[in-house]
Design a protein around this motif. Structure first.
Motif, PDB file in Angstrom:
ATOM      1  N   LEU A 275     -13.485 -57.560 -26.129  1.00  0.00           N
ATOM      2  CA  LEU A 275     -14.902 -56.934 -25.894  1.00  0.00           C
ATOM      3  C   LEU A 275     -14.698 -55.389 -25.643  1.00  0.00           C
ATOM      4  N   GLY A 276     -13.868 -55.129 -24.584  1.00  0.00           N
ATOM      5  CA  GLY A 276     -13.896 -53.923 -24.336  1.00  0.00           C
ATOM      6  C   GLY A 276     -14.293 -53.688 -22.994  1.00  0.00           C
ATOM      7  N   TYR A 277     -14.781 -52.431 -22.529  1.00  0.00           N
ATOM      8  CA  TYR A 277     -15.338 -52.313 -21.208  1.00  0.00           C
ATOM      9  C   TYR A 277     -16.737 -52.677 -21.285  1.00  0.00           C
ATOM     10  N   PHE A 278     -17.379 -53.307 -20.153  1.00  0.00           N
ATOM     11  CA  PHE A 278     -18.623 -53.908 -20.078  1.00  0.00           C
ATOM     12  C   PHE A 278     -19.485 -52.386 -19.473  1.00  0.00           C
ATOM     13  N   LEU A 279     -20.435 -51.996 -20.401  1.00  0.00           N
ATOM     14  CA  LEU A 279     -20.994 -50.887 -19.582  1.00  0.00           C
ATOM     15  C   LEU A 279     -22.440 -51.328 -19.114  1.00  0.00           C
ATOM     16  N   ALA A 280     -23.357 -51.901 -19.845  1.00  0.00           N
ATOM     17  CA  ALA A 280     -24.719 -52.358 -19.193  1.00  0.00           C
ATOM     18  C   ALA A 280     -25.105 -53.536 -19.827  1.00  0.00           C
ATOM     19  N   VAL A 281     -26.137 -54.415 -19.255  1.00  0.00           N
ATOM     20  CA  VAL A 281     -26.855 -55.586 -19.796  1.00  0.00           C
ATOM     21  C   VAL A 281     -28.070 -54.769 -20.356  1.00  0.00           C
ATOM     22  N   THR A 282     -28.516 -55.215 -21.761  1.00  0.00           N
ATOM     23  CA  THR A 282     -29.506 -54.612 -22.553  1.00  0.00           C
ATOM     24  C   THR A 282     -30.855 -55.618 -22.320  1.00  0.00           C
ATOM     25  N   THR A 283     -30.427 -56.673 -22.863  1.00  0.00           N
ATOM     26  CA  THR A 283     -31.720 -57.523 -22.667  1.00  0.00           C
ATOM     27  C   THR A 283     -31.311 -59.185 -22.316  1.00  0.00           C
ATOM     28  N   VAL A 284     -32.209 -59.509 -21.589  1.00  0.00           N
ATOM     29  CA  VAL A 284     -31.925 -61.133 -21.306  1.00  0.00           C
ATOM     30  C   VAL A 284     -32.760 -62.003 -22.012  1.00  0.00           C
ATOM     31  N   GLU A 285     -31.963 -62.707 -22.891  1.00  0.00           N
ATOM     32  CA  GLU A 285     -32.673 -63.332 -23.922  1.00  0.00           C
ATOM     33  C   GLU A 285     -33.337 -64.985 -23.418  1.00  0.00           C
ATOM     34  N   ARG A 286     -32.530 -65.463 -22.789  1.00  0.00           N
ATOM     35  CA  ARG A 286     -32.922 -66.798 -22.306  1.00  0.00           C
ATOM     36  C   ARG A 286     -32.086 -67.274 -21.023  1.00  0.00           C
ATOM     37  N   ILE A 287     -33.049 -67.653 -20.280  1.00  0.00           N
ATOM     38  CA  ILE A 287     -32.178 -68.288 -18.810  1.00  0.00           C
ATOM     39  C   ILE A 287     -32.638 -69.933 -18.972  1.00  0.00           C
TER      40      ILE A 287
ATOM     41  N   THR B 236     -21.370 -77.290  -2.949  1.00  0.00           N
ATOM     42  CA  THR B 236     -21.896 -76.000  -2.290  1.00  0.00           C
ATOM     43  C   THR B 236     -23.401 -75.847  -2.283  1.00  0.00           C
ATOM     44  N   GLY B 237     -24.072 -76.591  -2.929  1.00  0.00           N
ATOM     45  CA  GLY B 237     -25.432 -76.436  -3.107  1.00  0.00           C
ATOM     46  C   GLY B 237     -26.014 -75.268  -3.816  1.00  0.00           C
ATOM     47  N   ASP B 238     -25.004 -74.401  -4.366  1.00  0.00           N
ATOM     48  CA  ASP B 238     -25.687 -73.380  -5.344  1.00  0.00           C
ATOM     49  C   ASP B 238     -26.032 -73.762  -6.366  1.00  0.00           C
ATOM     50  N   VAL B 239     -26.890 -73.082  -7.164  1.00  0.00           N
ATOM     51  CA  VAL B 239     -27.615 -73.602  -8.407  1.00  0.00           C
ATOM     52  C   VAL B 239     -27.026 -72.456  -9.628  1.00  0.00           C
ATOM     53  N   LEU B 240     -26.594 -73.197 -10.549  1.00  0.00           N
ATOM     54  CA  LEU B 240     -25.953 -72.242 -11.747  1.00  0.00           C
ATOM     55  C   LEU B 240     -26.808 -72.475 -13.000  1.00  0.00           C
ATOM     56  N   PHE B 241     -27.182 -71.189 -13.107  1.00  0.00           N
ATOM     57  CA  PHE B 241     -28.198 -70.814 -14.369  1.00  0.00           C
ATOM     58  C   PHE B 241     -27.303 -70.221 -15.565  1.00  0.00           C
ATOM     59  N   PRO B 242     -27.466 -71.037 -16.839  1.00  0.00           N
ATOM     60  CA  PRO B 242     -26.723 -70.231 -17.899  1.00  0.00           C
ATOM     61  C   PRO B 242     -27.772 -69.367 -18.576  1.00  0.00           C
ATOM     62  N   VAL B 243     -27.194 -67.939 -18.723  1.00  0.00           N
ATOM     63  CA  VAL B 243     -27.890 -66.794 -19.337  1.00  0.00           C
ATOM     64  C   VAL B 243     -27.534 -66.415 -20.508  1.00  0.00           C
ATOM     65  N   ASP B 244     -28.512 -66.168 -21.519  1.00  0.00           N
ATOM     66  CA  ASP B 244     -28.042 -65.801 -22.797  1.00  0.00           C
ATOM     67  C   ASP B 244     -28.669 -64.260 -22.595  1.00  0.00           C
TER      68      ASP B 244
END
Lengths: 138, 153
Positions: free
Chosen positions: B23-35, B44-52
């Motif tokens: 994909l190349g260099y990662f510049l910036a996130v533009t939109t969060v479509e879905r969490i 660990t008790g951490d919570v993992l959220f899939p994000v599109d």
């Protein structure tokens, strides 16, 4: 070097993801990154965490290599180039390098003459003229 | 507040990731479509959220024409900076007619007095690129062989 022997942007032989993705011109990226930068200042407690070196160097680059600064002008450039059946990649190269003659345009984006599209010299010349008008009134 | 925390976390991870071969260099996130729904990690008790999400990346493609800035002059060629990458190499052999001029501030010059020196913008064609996983960095080899290529004033 690159594993793909046939990869050649001059013939539009580029990876599928890039052919399908939206390709942005430097001036469009500049507007987006500048906006992001402002957003981050407001949103984050420590904005420098989300601003990577890649972000900073890229912002510096696209600002310097943007031929159009005004958001309306940028929109118009995209609009004009979109009328000409160009691939996203071809559109971006033209919008970035702003060739002044048909000859230069063909040297920068050789693929516009191939692939059986009706891009004769007159059409390309008109496109370049329309682009240069935007620059004059920016 | 949770959504904001997730987005900030995403952006932290995104910035740290830096680059990927395809994909190349990662510049910036533009939109969060879905969490998506969070899943608790057992130990660990951490919570993992899939994000599109959508983002901007930058990759140098073989055969494409780009502009960059000269930042290093060597006897056998020059290095250019283009966006996030500083390792763009233009060999002397790919600068037809340009000769190396040594000195405290060395440069290359052709017989039409066109100079390639530090700070000059050069338009080039990309011959090949390579991703170096260990440095999360791309390198490229470029050339001035072609019409309308070379230093831009």
């Amino acid at each position: 070097m690159s594993g793909e022997e046939e990869e050649n942007a001059a013939e539009l032989k580029i990876p599928d993801e890039f052919l399908k993705a939206k390709c942005l011109m430097n001036c469009e990226v500049a507007l987006i990154l500048e906006h992001k930068y402002e957003q981050l200042q407001q949103m984050s407690e420590d904005p420098m965490n989300q601003i990577s070196q890649v972000f900073e160097k890229s912002l510096q680059y696209v600002k310097r290599f943007s031929r159009y600064k005004n958001p309306d002008a940028v929109r118009q450039v995209r609009e004009i180039l979109s009328r000409y059946q160009l691939a996203e990649f071809e559109l971006s190269v033209l919008g970035n390098l702003c060739p002044e003659t048909v000859e230069e345009a063909l040297a920068m984006v050789p693929s516009i003459k191939t692939r059986g599209r009706a891009h004769d010299d007159d059409a390309i010349e008109k496109m370049l003229n329309d682009l240069s008008l935007i620059k004059k009134f920016e | 507040m949770l959504k904001k925390a997730i987005i900030i976390h995403l952006m932290d991870d995104f910035a740290a990731k830096k680059a990927m071969k395809d994909l190349g260099y990662f510049l910036a996130v533009t939109t969060v479509e879905r969490i998506g729904e969070g899943k608790v990690r057992q130990h660990t008790g951490d919570v993992l959220f899939p994000v599109d999400f959508s983002c901007i990346t930058f990759k140098i493609l073989p055969g494409e024409i780009l502009e960059g800035v000269v930042h290093k002059i060597l006897k056998h060629g020059v290095f250019l900076r283009c966006g996030p990458t500083e390792k763009i190499y233009l060999s002397h052999q790919k600068m037809a007619d340009y000769q190396y001029v040594p000195g405290e501030n060395p440069f290359f010059r052709n017989d039409k007095s066109s100079k390639i020196e530090k700070g000059v913008i050069v338009r080039f064609v990309v011959i090949g690129e390579k991703y170096v996983e260990a440095e999360k960095d791309f390198q490229a080899v470029v050339s001035l062989e072609g019409d309308y290529l070379g230093p831009i004033s």
